[in-house]
Design a protein around this motif. Structure first.
Motif, PDB file in Angstrom:
ATOM      1  N   SER A 137      10.082  -1.628  38.093  1.00 46.30           N
ATOM      2  CA  SER A 137      11.344  -1.264  38.742  1.00 46.30           C
ATOM      3  C   SER A 137      12.245  -0.381  37.892  1.00 46.30           C
ATOM      4  O   SER A 137      13.086   0.338  38.437  1.00 46.30           O
ATOM      5  N   THR A 167      13.979  -2.378  45.512  1.00 43.57           N
ATOM      6  CA  THR A 167      12.801  -2.450  44.650  1.00 43.57           C
ATOM      7  C   THR A 167      11.526  -2.160  45.432  1.00 43.57           C
ATOM      8  O   THR A 167      11.289  -2.751  46.485  1.00 43.57           O
ATOM      9  N   ASP A 189      15.429   4.957  38.492  1.00 35.33           N
ATOM     10  CA  ASP A 189      15.686   3.631  39.056  1.00 35.33           C
ATOM     11  C   ASP A 189      17.119   3.659  39.564  1.00 35.33           C
ATOM     12  O   ASP A 189      18.063   3.698  38.772  1.00 35.33           O
ATOM     13  N   GLU A 192      17.307  -0.427  41.739  1.00 30.14           N
ATOM     14  CA  GLU A 192      16.064  -1.148  42.012  1.00 30.14           C
ATOM     15  C   GLU A 192      15.905  -2.378  41.127  1.00 30.14           C
ATOM     16  O   GLU A 192      15.166  -3.295  41.460  1.00 30.14           O
ATOM     17  N   THR A 193      16.609  -2.369  39.996  1.00 26.31           N
ATOM     18  CA  THR A 193      16.545  -3.515  39.077  1.00 26.31           C
ATOM     19  C   THR A 193      17.862  -4.269  39.050  1.00 26.31           C
ATOM     20  O   THR A 193      17.887  -5.497  39.079  1.00 26.31           O
TER      21      THR A 193
END
Length: 254
Positions: A137, A167, A189, A192-193
């Motif tokens: 991720s 994610t 990213d 996504e995390t």
């Protein structure tokens, strides 16, 4: 207070003895020097030999350090050389981008942060050197997964947990992300995390043109993105930093 494991202490003592004494030592020499019974010493040496940490000369029966220790030592040196080469460039990237900079390497199915430069402001920040970030991720993890075959194998075999609704967890979709990362030369990213956080990362190569790590910036979405897209000047700055570190590691074509 936790007690030390005696067998591990003895194994470590044997390795230090073999490293600091004559090139090869016999069983009697090792046992007497460490004050161990021959049977005990032989059992530990046999285990170390099975793991590749110790080798036994067939002709003399004497022991010496094994190739596995050399491999582990080289890995240690590689990481420290990477960090040393990246110090100046990551400081420059933090100043030019105004964001936190992370240097990561593949470790145990994750990204190990080996260097972290704080965002250049007065905000309270926590040093993350030694922290583990997910492969699937994060921007650093996607870059490693796209360029390093070992990382790719690790991430495809692992359970890709959904940290946020953004994610990517499906196999086909994730492979598409890696294809895009390779095509662009950088990974990202966007929430996504962690919600509200965006990152951009690029790969670092060594003189053999092998991927040895990734460098990236992380910051609030509203700073890293503009009009729903990653800011192009930040992407360019990250890629320039990765190329500079790669060149310092001997990858002249980067």
């Amino acid at each position: 207070m936790a007690r030390n494991i005696q067998s591990l202490e003895r194994a470590a003592a044997m390795l230090r003895l073999l490293a600091g004494g004559e090139r090869r030592l016999g069983l009697s020499d090792i046992a007497s020097t460490l004050g161990l019974a021959k049977g005990t010493a032989h059992g530990i040496l046999r285990t170390l030999q099975q793991e590749g940490f110790v080798e036994q000369d067939e002709a003399s029966g004497r022991y010496q350090l094994g190739a596995e220790l050399l491999r582990l030592g080289n890995s240690y040196l590689d990481v420290h050389e990477l960090r040393a080469r990246a110090l100046v460039w990551t400081d420059d990237l933090a100043r030019s981008s105004g964001e936190s900079v992370y240097l990561g390497v593949l470790h145990q199915r994750g990204v190990l942060i080996v260097h972290h430069v704080f965002r250049p402001d007065d905000s309270r920040q926590v040093l993350e050197v030694g922290a583990m970030h997910p492969l699937h991720s994060t921007a650093l993890g996607k870059v490693l997964s796209a360029y390093d075959p070992v990382a790719h194998s690790e991430v495809t075999e692992a359970d890709r947990k959904a940290f946020t609704p953004r994610t990517v967890t499906g196999e086909r979709e994730f492979e598409g992300v890696l294809d895009l990362t390779r095509a662009r030369g950088w990974g990202c990213d966007v929430e996504e995390t962690w919600e509200g956080v965006a990152s951009v990362a690029a790969p670092i190569h060594d003189r053999r043109r092998l991927p040895v790590g990734a460098v990236g910036i992380t910051g609030a979405v509203e700073r890293v993105c503009a009009d729903g897209e990653l800011r192009s000047e930040l992407v360019a700055a990250v890629r320039d930093c990765a190329r500079a570190v790669s060149r310092d590691l001997g990858a002249l074509r980067f």
